[in-house]
Design a protein around this motif. Structure first.
Motif, PDB file in Angstrom:
ATOM      1  N   LEU A 193       0.926  -1.226   0.092  1.00  0.00           N
ATOM      2  CA  LEU A 193      -0.067  -0.069  -0.207  1.00  0.00           C
ATOM      3  C   LEU A 193       0.722   1.297  -0.054  1.00  0.00           C
ATOM      4  CD1 LEU A 193      -2.911   1.137   0.319  1.00  0.00           C
ATOM      5  CD2 LEU A 193      -2.582   1.114   2.730  1.00  0.00           C
ATOM      6  N   VAL A 194       0.591   2.010  -0.828  1.00  0.00           N
ATOM      7  CA  VAL A 194       1.273   3.551  -0.764  1.00  0.00           C
ATOM      8  C   VAL A 194       0.036   4.552  -0.632  1.00  0.00           C
ATOM      9  CG1 VAL A 194       2.501   5.148  -2.296  1.00  0.00           C
ATOM     10  CG2 VAL A 194       2.942   2.939  -2.731  1.00  0.00           C
ATOM     11  N   GLY A 195      -1.122   4.581  -1.099  1.00  0.00           N
ATOM     12  CA  GLY A 195      -2.113   5.178  -0.776  1.00  0.00           C
ATOM     13  C   GLY A 195      -1.971   6.512  -1.448  1.00  0.00           C
TER      14      GLY A 195
ATOM     15  N   ILE B  87       6.688   7.583   2.592  1.00  0.00           N
ATOM     16  CA  ILE B  87       5.714   6.937   2.247  1.00  0.00           C
ATOM     17  C   ILE B  87       5.126   6.434   3.743  1.00  0.00           C
ATOM     18  CG2 ILE B  87       4.421   5.247   1.156  1.00  0.00           C
ATOM     19  CD1 ILE B  87       6.604   5.402  -1.238  1.00  0.00           C
ATOM     20  N   LYS B  88       3.825   6.469   3.835  1.00  0.00           N
ATOM     21  CA  LYS B  88       3.322   5.728   5.036  1.00  0.00           C
ATOM     22  C   LYS B  88       3.629   4.180   5.553  1.00  0.00           C
ATOM     23  CE  LYS B  88      -0.860   8.026   6.102  1.00  0.00           C
ATOM     24  NZ  LYS B  88      -2.330   7.832   6.005  1.00  0.00           N
ATOM     25  N   ARG B  89       4.023   4.060   6.748  1.00  0.00           N
ATOM     26  CA  ARG B  89       4.621   2.526   7.119  1.00  0.00           C
ATOM     27  C   ARG B  89       3.339   1.971   7.723  1.00  0.00           C
ATOM     28  NH1 ARG B  89      10.202   1.088   6.501  1.00  0.00           N
ATOM     29  NH2 ARG B  89      11.308   2.866   5.654  1.00  0.00           N
ATOM     30  N   THR B  90       3.141   0.820   8.046  1.00  0.00           N
ATOM     31  CA  THR B  90       2.143  -0.135   8.821  1.00  0.00           C
ATOM     32  C   THR B  90       1.837   0.572   9.866  1.00  0.00           C
ATOM     33  OG1 THR B  90       3.248  -1.972   7.661  1.00  0.00           O
ATOM     34  CG2 THR B  90       1.415  -2.383   9.321  1.00  0.00           C
TER      35      THR B  90
ATOM     36  N   TRP C  43      -0.535   3.619   9.347  1.00  0.00           N
ATOM     37  CA  TRP C  43      -1.773   3.398   9.234  1.00  0.00           C
ATOM     38  C   TRP C  43      -2.535   2.700  10.255  1.00  0.00           C
ATOM     39  CZ3 TRP C  43      -3.616   4.896   4.683  1.00  0.00           C
ATOM     40  CH2 TRP C  43      -2.941   5.214   3.625  1.00  0.00           C
ATOM     41  N   ALA C  44      -1.657   2.075  11.175  1.00  0.00           N
ATOM     42  CA  ALA C  44      -2.402   1.257  12.593  1.00  0.00           C
ATOM     43  C   ALA C  44      -2.873   2.326  13.314  1.00  0.00           C
ATOM     44  CB  ALA C  44      -1.394   0.538  13.165  1.00  0.00           C
ATOM     45  N   ALA C  45      -2.048   3.563  13.374  1.00  0.00           N
ATOM     46  CA  ALA C  45      -2.091   4.599  14.562  1.00  0.00           C
ATOM     47  C   ALA C  45      -3.657   5.377  13.844  1.00  0.00           C
ATOM     48  CB  ALA C  45      -0.954   5.591  14.476  1.00  0.00           C
ATOM     49  N   GLU C  46      -3.733   5.319  12.799  1.00  0.00           N
ATOM     50  CA  GLU C  46      -5.072   5.926  12.245  1.00  0.00           C
ATOM     51  C   GLU C  46      -6.099   5.233  12.281  1.00  0.00           C
ATOM     52  OE1 GLU C  46      -4.227   7.431   8.260  1.00  0.00           O
ATOM     53  OE2 GLU C  46      -2.619   8.542   8.903  1.00  0.00           O
TER      54      GLU C  46
ATOM     55  N   GLY D 247      -7.133  -3.253   5.603  1.00  0.00           N
ATOM     56  CA  GLY D 247      -6.493  -4.487   6.267  1.00  0.00           C
ATOM     57  C   GLY D 247      -5.252  -4.019   6.655  1.00  0.00           C
ATOM     58  N   VAL D 248      -4.443  -3.054   6.251  1.00  0.00           N
ATOM     59  CA  VAL D 248      -3.167  -2.582   6.466  1.00  0.00           C
ATOM     60  C   VAL D 248      -3.238  -2.050   8.105  1.00  0.00           C
ATOM     61  CG1 VAL D 248      -1.324  -1.054   6.297  1.00  0.00           C
ATOM     62  CG2 VAL D 248      -2.174  -2.479   4.270  1.00  0.00           C
TER      63      VAL D 248
END
Ligand SMILES: Cc1ncc(COP(=O)(O)O)c(C=O)c1O
Length: 414
Positions: A278-280, A344-347, A350-353, A358-359
């Protein structure tokens, strides 16, 4: 393949009904029918053409038919449905409740076709084949399954996910009564795992005959050249008899996913060999792909809108049996550096958001279709541990064993 090329040259000779019909086509179709345990098969110039021609013909010849199509279906199926001129109903991706509601809304006497895929190539998800067969039975629908991203890679003989789901039965040569047996129409490509070019359908003799007799995309175009058909057949038969490449591909996939996860690089979880990263953001995905090629000589494409929704842009990696440790490490190191360079955002971000597709989502662990049991991981892990290999070295140790077996098979076949 070489022999056929020497003997018949590069050309196809003509359309199947004029002078393009030959023993290579007959033998290839017999091999494909054997692969899918169907009565018959028919070869086309590509699976794009096979999907388009088959759905267009079926949809236009079945009076008042309705085609129910998964929302992530490939363009070739969408085009075929459009060309059929018949009614289409799109159901939510892999959502059997939505499919059932849509089936139930149609009168029983209306002919219905459910068109779907086994492995969806942009996200690596797997179609709920058995549940779709149950619904097809309940509502009297035909099943049309595209196994393009699965043939050669799943199942004891490489027939795809439908075969994979009844591993034991197929390994013991009992195709009847299985999920594969409940699919009316298979389609596949000769251009991915089988390393050639061309596509096909497989199904009952009557159905295949109907497509052979009526589909313009089969009738009015040159057949495949004999050398291509001979090569494809050799490739399918090799993969039917030997599962080492499939196993190695899966172990390489596991290793890449593990290495990316360890570096906090966001892999969209799925049970298949596809690794969507995922890049987003469309511009960043393109930049990441360009940097991989320019600075690292690694060719990985960015997948942007309209192939995926805006905001879900990604890089897509598909490891092969040839992606050995050195190549995998090069890829993962390059991605890690690029993720830092382009911020680029790391896993974990994404988790913090709260996670995204699925990521970084708590508990979103997807069991691989090639389970630990099928890959012999449990037994091998015990042996490897007993030999004193540390826990994080198990995938690599398994890979070394698998590569050793592959080399042995190659030595023997040489
Ligand atoms: C799901 C799916 N079906 C069909 C096709 C078409 O296959 P071919 O390349 O043989 O035309 C593709 C091609 O990528 C595909 O991804």
């Amino acid at each position: 393949m070489h022999e056929a090329l020497e003997k018949y040259g590069a050309g196809a000779g003509g359309t199947r009904n004029i002078s393009g019909h030959n023993k290579h086509a007959v033998e290839l179709e017999a091999t494909l029918a054997k692969l899918h345990a169907t009565e018959s098969a028919l070869v086309f110039s590509s699976c794009y053409v096979a999907n388009d021609a088959t759905l267009a013909t079926l949809g236009s010849k079945l009076p008042d038919c309705v085609i129910l199509s998964d929302s992530l279906n490939h363009a070739s199926m969408i085009q075929g449905i459009r060309h059929s001129g018949t009614k289409k109903i799109v159901f939510k991706h892999n959502d059997v409740a939505d499919l059932e509601a849509k089936l139930a809304s149609l009168p029983l006497h209306v002919p219905k076709i459910i068109a779907f895929e086994s492995v969806y190539s942009m996200c690596g998800s797997i179609g709920p084949i058995e549940k779709i067969c149950d619904l097809a039975e309940k509502y009297g629908a035909l099943t049309f399954l595209d196994e393009v991203h699965a043939v050669g890679m799943y199942g004891p003989t490489g027939a795809g996910v439908a075969e994979h789901l009844d591993w034991e039965a197929h390994a013991n040569g009992k195709p009847r009564g299985t999920i594969m047996d409940r699919i009316d129409i298979f389609t596949g490509t000769l251009a991915k795992a089988y390393g050639c070019v061309g596509g096909y359908i497989a199904g009952s003799a009557k159905f295949v005959d109907m497509i052979r007799s009526l589909a313009p995309g089969f009738i009015f175009t040159s057949t495949l050249p004999p050398a291509t058909m001979a090569g494809a057949r050799a490739s399918i038969e090799y993969q039917m008899a030997y599962d080492g490449d499939r196993r190695l591909q899966q172990l390489h996939t596991r290793a890449v996913k593990e290495e990316l996860n360890a570096r906090d690089i966001p892999v969209i979880p799925n049970p298949s060999h596809i690794i969507p990263i995922l890049v987003g953001n469309a511009a960043l995905a393109k930049q990441a792909s360009d940097l991989l090629l320019r600075d690292y000589r690694i060719y990985v494409q960015a997948i942007n809108y309209p192939t995926v929704p805006v905001g879900q842009e990604r890089l897509r990696v598909t490891p092969t049996p040839g992606h050995t440790k050195e190549l995998r490490e090069k890829l993962v190191t390059a991605l890690d550096e690029i993720w830092t360079r382009l911020d680029i955002k790391r896993t974990s971000q994404w988790a913090a958001e709260g996670g995204f597709i699925g990521v970084g989502e708590e508990g979103n662990v997807q069991e691989p279709l090639w389970t630990d049991k099928l890959l012999g991981v449990e037994q091998a892990t015990k042996e490897i541990k007993a030999a004193g290999v540390p826990e994080n070295g198990i995938t690599e140790a398994l890979l070394a064993r698998e590569a050793h077996n592959t080399n042995r098979v190659m030595d023997v076949s040489a």
